[in-house]
Design a protein around this motif. Structure first.
Motif, PDB file in Angstrom:
ATOM      1  N   ASN A 104       0.844  -1.198   0.000  1.00  0.00           N
ATOM      2  CA  ASN A 104       0.000   0.000   0.000  1.00  0.00           C
ATOM      3  C   ASN A 104       0.881   1.250   0.000  1.00  0.00           C
ATOM      4  O   ASN A 104       2.099   1.166   0.091  1.00  0.00           O
ATOM      5  CB  ASN A 104      -0.957   0.003   1.201  1.00  0.00           C
ATOM      6  N   CYS A 105       0.235   2.410  -0.100  1.00  0.00           N
ATOM      7  CA  CYS A 105       0.974   3.679  -0.160  1.00  0.00           C
ATOM      8  C   CYS A 105       1.692   4.010   1.145  1.00  0.00           C
ATOM      9  O   CYS A 105       2.744   4.633   1.121  1.00  0.00           O
ATOM     10  CB  CYS A 105       0.040   4.813  -0.540  1.00  0.00           C
ATOM     11  N   ASN A 132       5.495   5.032   0.961  1.00  0.00           N
ATOM     12  CA  ASN A 132       5.909   6.365   1.397  1.00  0.00           C
ATOM     13  C   ASN A 132       6.902   6.347   2.549  1.00  0.00           C
ATOM     14  O   ASN A 132       7.563   7.351   2.808  1.00  0.00           O
ATOM     15  CB  ASN A 132       4.698   7.215   1.764  1.00  0.00           C
ATOM     16  N   LYS A 133       7.043   5.233   3.234  1.00  0.00           N
ATOM     17  CA  LYS A 133       8.079   5.129   4.264  1.00  0.00           C
ATOM     18  C   LYS A 133       9.463   5.176   3.622  1.00  0.00           C
ATOM     19  O   LYS A 133      10.414   5.684   4.199  1.00  0.00           O
ATOM     20  CB  LYS A 133       7.934   3.826   5.055  1.00  0.00           C
ATOM     21  N   VAL A 134       9.562   4.656   2.411  1.00  0.00           N
ATOM     22  CA  VAL A 134      10.845   4.623   1.694  1.00  0.00           C
ATOM     23  C   VAL A 134      10.958   5.804   0.718  1.00  0.00           C
ATOM     24  O   VAL A 134      12.002   6.433   0.622  1.00  0.00           O
ATOM     25  CB  VAL A 134      10.996   3.288   0.933  1.00  0.00           C
ATOM     26  N   GLY A 173       6.465   9.518  -3.307  1.00  0.00           N
ATOM     27  CA  GLY A 173       5.915   8.524  -4.214  1.00  0.00           C
ATOM     28  C   GLY A 173       6.919   8.125  -5.272  1.00  0.00           C
ATOM     29  O   GLY A 173       8.107   8.436  -5.184  1.00  0.00           O
ATOM     30  N   VAL A 174       6.429   7.446  -6.313  1.00  0.00           N
ATOM     31  CA  VAL A 174       7.291   6.953  -7.383  1.00  0.00           C
ATOM     32  C   VAL A 174       6.699   7.364  -8.721  1.00  0.00           C
ATOM     33  O   VAL A 174       5.529   7.108  -9.005  1.00  0.00           O
ATOM     34  CB  VAL A 174       7.422   5.411  -7.326  1.00  0.00           C
ATOM     35  N   ALA A 195       2.779   7.104  -8.540  1.00  0.00           N
ATOM     36  CA  ALA A 195       2.134   6.265  -7.533  1.00  0.00           C
ATOM     37  C   ALA A 195       2.408   6.834  -6.146  1.00  0.00           C
ATOM     38  O   ALA A 195       3.538   7.152  -5.813  1.00  0.00           O
ATOM     39  CB  ALA A 195       2.649   4.833  -7.619  1.00  0.00           C
ATOM     40  N   CYS A 196       1.366   6.981  -5.352  1.00  0.00           N
ATOM     41  CA  CYS A 196       1.456   7.392  -3.942  1.00  0.00           C
ATOM     42  C   CYS A 196       2.101   8.766  -3.734  1.00  0.00           C
ATOM     43  O   CYS A 196       2.860   8.971  -2.793  1.00  0.00           O
ATOM     44  CB  CYS A 196       2.197   6.351  -3.118  1.00  0.00           C
TER      45      CYS A 196
END
Length: 91
Positions: A38-39, A43-45, A49-50, A88-89
């Motif tokens: 999930n996002c 988003n922790k990494v 987003g990407v 994404a995210c």
């Protein structure tokens, strides 16, 4: 003779330092592509987003962070791109 040895030594040092600096850049460019569930996890990494490419722009409102660009990583997490803008995210 001393000038020749000094110049040779300096040239050798420059060549060695240049080769090490290019090795670091090549190693940093490689990213392990992971499909996140999930996002929140993504988003922790990658806070922003990407994105699938650098030219992609966000369709929604303002974003707080710049997205990380990786076509391979985006492809694995394309399901998390709800607005289909190529990011994404995004945050």
């Amino acid at each position: 003779m001393k000038k020749y040895i000094s110049a040779l030594l300096m040239g050798t040092v420059l060549i060695i330092s240049f080769s090490f600096s290019t090795m670091k850049v090549e190693g940093a460019a490689k990213v392990k592509a992971v499909a996140y569930k999930n996002c929140t996890e993504l988003n922790k990494v990658y806070k922003g987003g990407v994105s699938k490419d650098a030219k992609t722009t966000n369709k929604g409102g303002k974003t707080k962070y710049k997205p990380f660009v990786s076509a391979e990583l985006y492809k694995l997490n394309e399901k998390s791109d709800r607005d289909n803008d190529g990011i994404a995210c995004e945050k």
